[in-house]
Design a protein around this motif. Structure first.
Motif, PDB file in Angstrom:
ATOM      1  N   ILE A 160       0.839  -1.210   0.000  1.00 48.02           N
ATOM      2  CA  ILE A 160       0.000   0.000   0.000  1.00 48.02           C
ATOM      3  C   ILE A 160       0.868   1.251   0.000  1.00 48.02           C
ATOM      4  N   TYR A 161       1.885   1.276   0.867  1.00 43.14           N
ATOM      5  CA  TYR A 161       2.715   2.476   0.938  1.00 43.14           C
ATOM      6  C   TYR A 161       3.535   2.679  -0.335  1.00 43.14           C
ATOM      7  N   GLN A 162       3.894   1.563  -0.985  1.00 46.37           N
ATOM      8  CA  GLN A 162       4.694   1.688  -2.202  1.00 46.37           C
ATOM      9  C   GLN A 162       3.863   2.232  -3.368  1.00 46.37           C
ATOM     10  N   PRO A 213       1.881   9.528  -1.407  1.00 49.83           N
ATOM     11  CA  PRO A 213       2.030   9.994  -0.024  1.00 49.83           C
ATOM     12  C   PRO A 213       0.856  10.866   0.423  1.00 49.83           C
ATOM     13  N   LEU A 214       0.277  11.644  -0.508  1.00 52.51           N
ATOM     14  CA  LEU A 214      -0.865  12.493  -0.154  1.00 52.51           C
ATOM     15  C   LEU A 214      -2.037  11.674   0.366  1.00 52.51           C
ATOM     16  N   ALA A 215      -2.184  10.454  -0.141  1.00 48.46           N
ATOM     17  CA  ALA A 215      -3.327   9.624   0.261  1.00 48.46           C
ATOM     18  C   ALA A 215      -3.040   8.814   1.512  1.00 48.46           C
ATOM     19  N   THR A 216      -1.762   8.654   1.844  1.00 46.92           N
ATOM     20  CA  THR A 216      -1.417   7.811   2.994  1.00 46.92           C
ATOM     21  C   THR A 216      -0.871   8.633   4.157  1.00 46.92           C
ATOM     22  N   ARG A 217      -0.959   9.979   4.008  1.00 47.85           N
ATOM     23  CA  ARG A 217      -0.387  10.898   5.001  1.00 47.85           C
ATOM     24  C   ARG A 217      -0.756  10.522   6.425  1.00 47.85           C
ATOM     25  N   SER A 218      -2.018  10.178   6.640  1.00 42.67           N
ATOM     26  CA  SER A 218      -2.391   9.816   8.014  1.00 42.67           C
ATOM     27  C   SER A 218      -3.167   8.496   8.010  1.00 42.67           C
ATOM     28  N   LEU A 219      -2.684   7.555   7.200  1.00 38.86           N
ATOM     29  CA  LEU A 219      -3.355   6.262   7.069  1.00 38.86           C
ATOM     30  C   LEU A 219      -2.804   5.256   8.074  1.00 38.86           C
ATOM     31  N   THR A 220      -3.714   4.574   8.760  1.00 42.65           N
ATOM     32  CA  THR A 220      -3.319   3.485   9.646  1.00 42.65           C
ATOM     33  C   THR A 220      -3.834   2.176   9.050  1.00 42.65           C
ATOM     34  N   ILE A 221      -2.973   1.163   9.018  1.00 46.88           N
ATOM     35  CA  ILE A 221      -3.362  -0.154   8.488  1.00 46.88           C
ATOM     36  C   ILE A 221      -3.162  -1.160   9.614  1.00 46.88           C
ATOM     37  N   GLN A 222      -4.227  -1.779  10.074  1.00 44.99           N
ATOM     38  CA  GLN A 222      -4.058  -2.693  11.207  1.00 44.99           C
ATOM     39  C   GLN A 222      -5.022  -3.866  11.175  1.00 44.99           C
ATOM     40  N   HIS A 223      -4.758  -4.849  12.050  1.00 45.46           N
ATOM     41  CA  HIS A 223      -5.642  -5.996  12.183  1.00 45.46           C
ATOM     42  C   HIS A 223      -6.949  -5.575  12.857  1.00 45.46           C
ATOM     43  N   MET A 224      -8.033  -6.241  12.497  1.00 52.40           N
ATOM     44  CA  MET A 224      -9.275  -6.059  13.242  1.00 52.40           C
ATOM     45  C   MET A 224      -9.034  -6.566  14.664  1.00 52.40           C
ATOM     46  N   SER A 225      -9.838  -6.041  15.599  1.00 54.13           N
ATOM     47  CA  SER A 225      -9.528  -6.332  16.998  1.00 54.13           C
ATOM     48  C   SER A 225     -10.369  -7.454  17.582  1.00 54.13           C
ATOM     49  N   LEU A 226     -11.428  -7.855  16.887  1.00 50.33           N
ATOM     50  CA  LEU A 226     -12.364  -8.799  17.500  1.00 50.33           C
ATOM     51  C   LEU A 226     -12.079 -10.248  17.135  1.00 50.33           C
ATOM     52  N   GLY A 227     -12.488 -11.124  18.019  1.00 49.01           N
ATOM     53  CA  GLY A 227     -12.312 -12.553  17.785  1.00 49.01           C
ATOM     54  C   GLY A 227     -13.528 -13.164  17.119  1.00 49.01           C
ATOM     55  N   GLU A 228     -13.836 -14.382  17.523  1.00 49.55           N
ATOM     56  CA  GLU A 228     -14.857 -15.160  16.835  1.00 49.55           C
ATOM     57  C   GLU A 228     -16.279 -14.631  17.025  1.00 49.55           C
ATOM     58  N   ASN A 229     -16.497 -13.765  18.025  1.00 51.61           N
ATOM     59  CA  ASN A 229     -17.843 -13.238  18.246  1.00 51.61           C
ATOM     60  C   ASN A 229     -18.186 -12.033  17.378  1.00 51.61           C
ATOM     61  N   ALA A 230     -17.197 -11.525  16.583  1.00 49.64           N
ATOM     62  CA  ALA A 230     -17.420 -10.307  15.802  1.00 49.64           C
ATOM     63  C   ALA A 230     -18.697 -10.407  14.965  1.00 49.64           C
ATOM     64  N   GLY A 231     -18.844 -11.528  14.264  1.00 50.96           N
ATOM     65  CA  GLY A 231     -19.984 -11.675  13.352  1.00 50.96           C
ATOM     66  C   GLY A 231     -21.328 -11.572  14.047  1.00 50.96           C
ATOM     67  N   ILE A 232     -21.473 -12.207  15.241  1.00 48.54           N
ATOM     68  CA  ILE A 232     -22.788 -12.129  15.897  1.00 48.54           C
ATOM     69  C   ILE A 232     -22.999 -10.779  16.583  1.00 48.54           C
ATOM     70  N   ILE A 233     -21.932 -10.153  17.054  1.00 50.19           N
ATOM     71  CA  ILE A 233     -22.103  -8.806  17.631  1.00 50.19           C
ATOM     72  C   ILE A 233     -22.597  -7.849  16.539  1.00 50.19           C
ATOM     73  N   GLY A 234     -21.973  -7.957  15.357  1.00 50.18           N
ATOM     74  CA  GLY A 234     -22.395  -7.114  14.242  1.00 50.18           C
ATOM     75  C   GLY A 234     -23.823  -7.417  13.816  1.00 50.18           C
ATOM     76  N   ALA A 235     -24.166  -8.704  13.786  1.00 51.66           N
ATOM     77  CA  ALA A 235     -25.539  -9.084  13.400  1.00 51.66           C
ATOM     78  C   ALA A 235     -26.538  -8.570  14.431  1.00 51.66           C
ATOM     79  N   ALA A 236     -26.147  -8.594  15.721  1.00 47.62           N
ATOM     80  CA  ALA A 236     -27.019  -8.063  16.773  1.00 47.62           C
ATOM     81  C   ALA A 236     -27.210  -6.562  16.593  1.00 47.62           C
TER      82      ALA A 236
END
Lengths: 406, 406
Positions: A352-354, A358-381
């Motif tokens: 992505i950075y390559q 630079p104008l588009a990535t000036r303040s871009l953060t790229i990271q893993h999602m934080s939730l485990g296996e319950n993410a899908g049902i929390i979102g569905a709820a």
């Protein structure tokens, strides 16, 4: 629900304590007549309760209003291609009971799959002593495209037999409440949104890399579904190779870098003797899965690591284009493939950075999602709760839940 | 301007005839006290005028309010890389006087260019007898990225000397009014939006193919600028070739399919004798421009036609990916390169339909932009008017102008 009722309910719901009509007039600038009319409607529909009388300011003590979080439960379902997770949540999206099943595969077709899920739902309700009339809404994520407004799954070879299947209709037969069906990249993103409360980041791309590859878009703080409810379908972006994809095209991203493609390439590498470890796994099991490749990466098998790195570069290159176009401030990466660890994320970042300016990535953060296996049902709820309450399809994820405990 | 003032002004502005406060209460649901407070503020700032007294409904005749379209003028500037167009518009975005100049090239640097434009502005004001204090806002489009919120042009080699140049500051020195600077893909898109009133199409991608290639995004009816105001930068999406781009990367879309790249490839083809016509043009002029290639296409020169077709396929392939991701219902193609006629649009269409999933293109329309050379200044005028009035940066293009005559 009208825009005014919505605005008044949001103020009541976000208030830390019961609130008077005079305060509602002050905070919304609507007239007292308007506030009266709309709060009465909210009380009638049981969304708001008159809880107590506040201190008098001269005349009689004013009635105070509060969001009625105990108005019932929602059913939350996260269907993946080879398993499902089912839960029951309260109106603050807290999962009160849940169950996972590996006995479910979408390729069994919609009737069989939905019947199995229904059995789990009824078992959970019985366990927790929840009656049918306490269920006020149903939210479900599925591993493929859905016509969100009608709750009908559409055609993709990943879900044979699901073309034009009326999933919402199935649930409405059994429960007298509204039902909302979305693809499970969107439900996963919604869960991340309410838990991370990304109010500083109105524009986000969530990327789920499982057997397929899909994205969910948060634009100006709201889930963006696109003109025909298909936004985020990045797995079939052409990256210019010859591999045939199950969609019928050649060159699709997920035909090269999705979990299924990774397992197939790992098998080829095992057969050609490039990796001793993968070869041993293949010999003992007869086939390789994404989970095997993950194990090989964890054991630092050079071939498996290089395979993941290559996939990261390919996915990152596509994301670089989307970053140039959409200019988000956050890119979240999740899903089964991303579970292999940092090698994938590192190569996605590099790519992505390559290939973004630079104008588009000036303040871009790229990271893993934080939730485990319950993410899908929390979102569905969350889907079920927001739509049951507001019913406007907006999924305004800035409207934080007052009492979510997650 | 507060959200309430904005909402009230929008109702007044869109009303076909003068409107009473009682009607405003009825139409907005705000209390009379709120309507009084905010209309007084609008009258003080000259945006709304008390125009007449309406029929009595018992008591004294109510005062009627109207949007004050005669409150002054805005300056509208469309700067392209090798020319500029300057106009003065009223508050309904009608251009009352304008002038085009081929004597301007961005490579001259910001001071020289802005001084030349300023001279045109003063000439137009004198011609039309407009005083400095009648100018209420300035809108300007530039051929490169801008930090919209600060009106500062950012770095791209296409505009040498413009890095971090305070364009807004330049104008504020000379005029006592707000100034708004945007890239000219956005101003072009805004013009198309107000003239086509695309209320049925909330999600649109506008693609401008000139010397560079850029996009403008309409999302939920509003211009979307992205997290660092760089959304739409599709000219630098990597398409995997070896050509060096002026941005420093290799493989950028516009280094292969932008107007500059097309002219260079046409010269190569002329030199290698592949096209007699291009060779004659090159021999007589010493170099080829996009305009020469356009002439060759119009004369059905097979090599020029094939060159445009190739570029269309390349651009369409990138757009196919963006269609899969963003799922718009309209893609508009405009800019100098698109002026070569249908061969480019046809190949863009072919490529998009080939490489997007049918689900994403189910109701997609791909067409030429409809406006001619005035698009840039109409959009710049709209930018100035909307921001001068509302100042919220939202560019709500659904707020149609009551008396636009274009």
């Amino acid at each position: 629900m009208s825009a005014i009722t919505t605005a008044i309910l949001k103020v009541i719901r976000q208030s830390q304590k019961p609130i008077s009509k005079a305060d509602l007039v002050r905070m919304t600038n609507y007239s007292l007549a308007t506030v009266n009319e709309h709060t009465e409607c909210l009380i009638r529909s049981n969304l708001v309760a008159e809880v107590e009388r506040g201190p008098s300011t001269g005349g009689r003590k004013p009635i105070l209003l509060s969001f009625n979080a105990e108005l019932g439960y929602v059913i939350a379902i996260d269907l993946e291609s080879t398993h499902a997770r089912v839960g029951i949540a309260d109106f603050n999206c807290n999962i009160v009971i849940s169950e996972s099943s590996r006995d479910i595969d979408v390729s069994l077709g919609p009737s069989a799959v939905l019947e199995k899920i229904k059995a789990i739902v009824f078992r959970l309700m019985e366990k927790h002593d929840i009656k049918r009339n306490q269920i006020k809404g149903i939210g479900m994520g599925v591993p493929g495209p859905v016509r969100y407004n009608s709750g009908i799954t559409t055609s993709l070879a990943i879900m044979p037999g699901w073309e034009n299947y009326q999933v919402r209709q199935f649930w409405i037969q059994h429960f007298d409440c509204p039902c909302f069906v979305d693809n499970n990249v969107n439900t996963m993103a919604l869960a991340e949104q309410i838990i991370n409360v990304n109010t500083d980041h109105p524009n986000i791309i969530y990327v789920k890399i499982g057997n397929g590859i899909g994205a969910s878009i948060i634009c100006n703080g709201q889930l963006y579904r696109g003109s025909t409810e298909y936004a985020g379908g990045i797995g079939h972006i052409n990256i210019g190779h010859d591999q045939l994809c199950y969609c019928g095209n050649r060159g699709c991203l997920e035909a090269k870098a999705g979990g299924r493609a990774i397992a197939i390439r790992a098998e080829q590498m095992a057969r050609s003797g490039q990796s001793e470890l993968l070869k041993r796994m293949l010999d003992s099991k007869g086939k390789l899965t994404l989970s095997d490749v993950r194990k090989a990466v964890i054991e630092s098998d050079a071939v498996a690591v290089e395979l993941m790195r290559e996939c990261g570069i390919i996915i990152g290159d596509v994301l670089a284009g989307l970053v140039n176009f959409f200019n988000p401030s956050l890119v979240y990466v999740g899903g089964a493939v991303s579970g292999v660890g940092d090698v994938l994320l590192a190569s996605i970042r590099q790519s992505i950075y390559q290939h973004s300016l630079p104008l588009a990535t000036r303040s871009l953060t790229i990271q893993h999602m934080s939730l485990g296996e319950n993410a899908g049902i929390i979102g569905a709820a969350f889907l079920a709760v927001e739509e049951t309450i507001f019913g406007n399809g907006l999924m305004d994820t800035k409207a934080s839940l007052r009492s979510y405990n997650g």
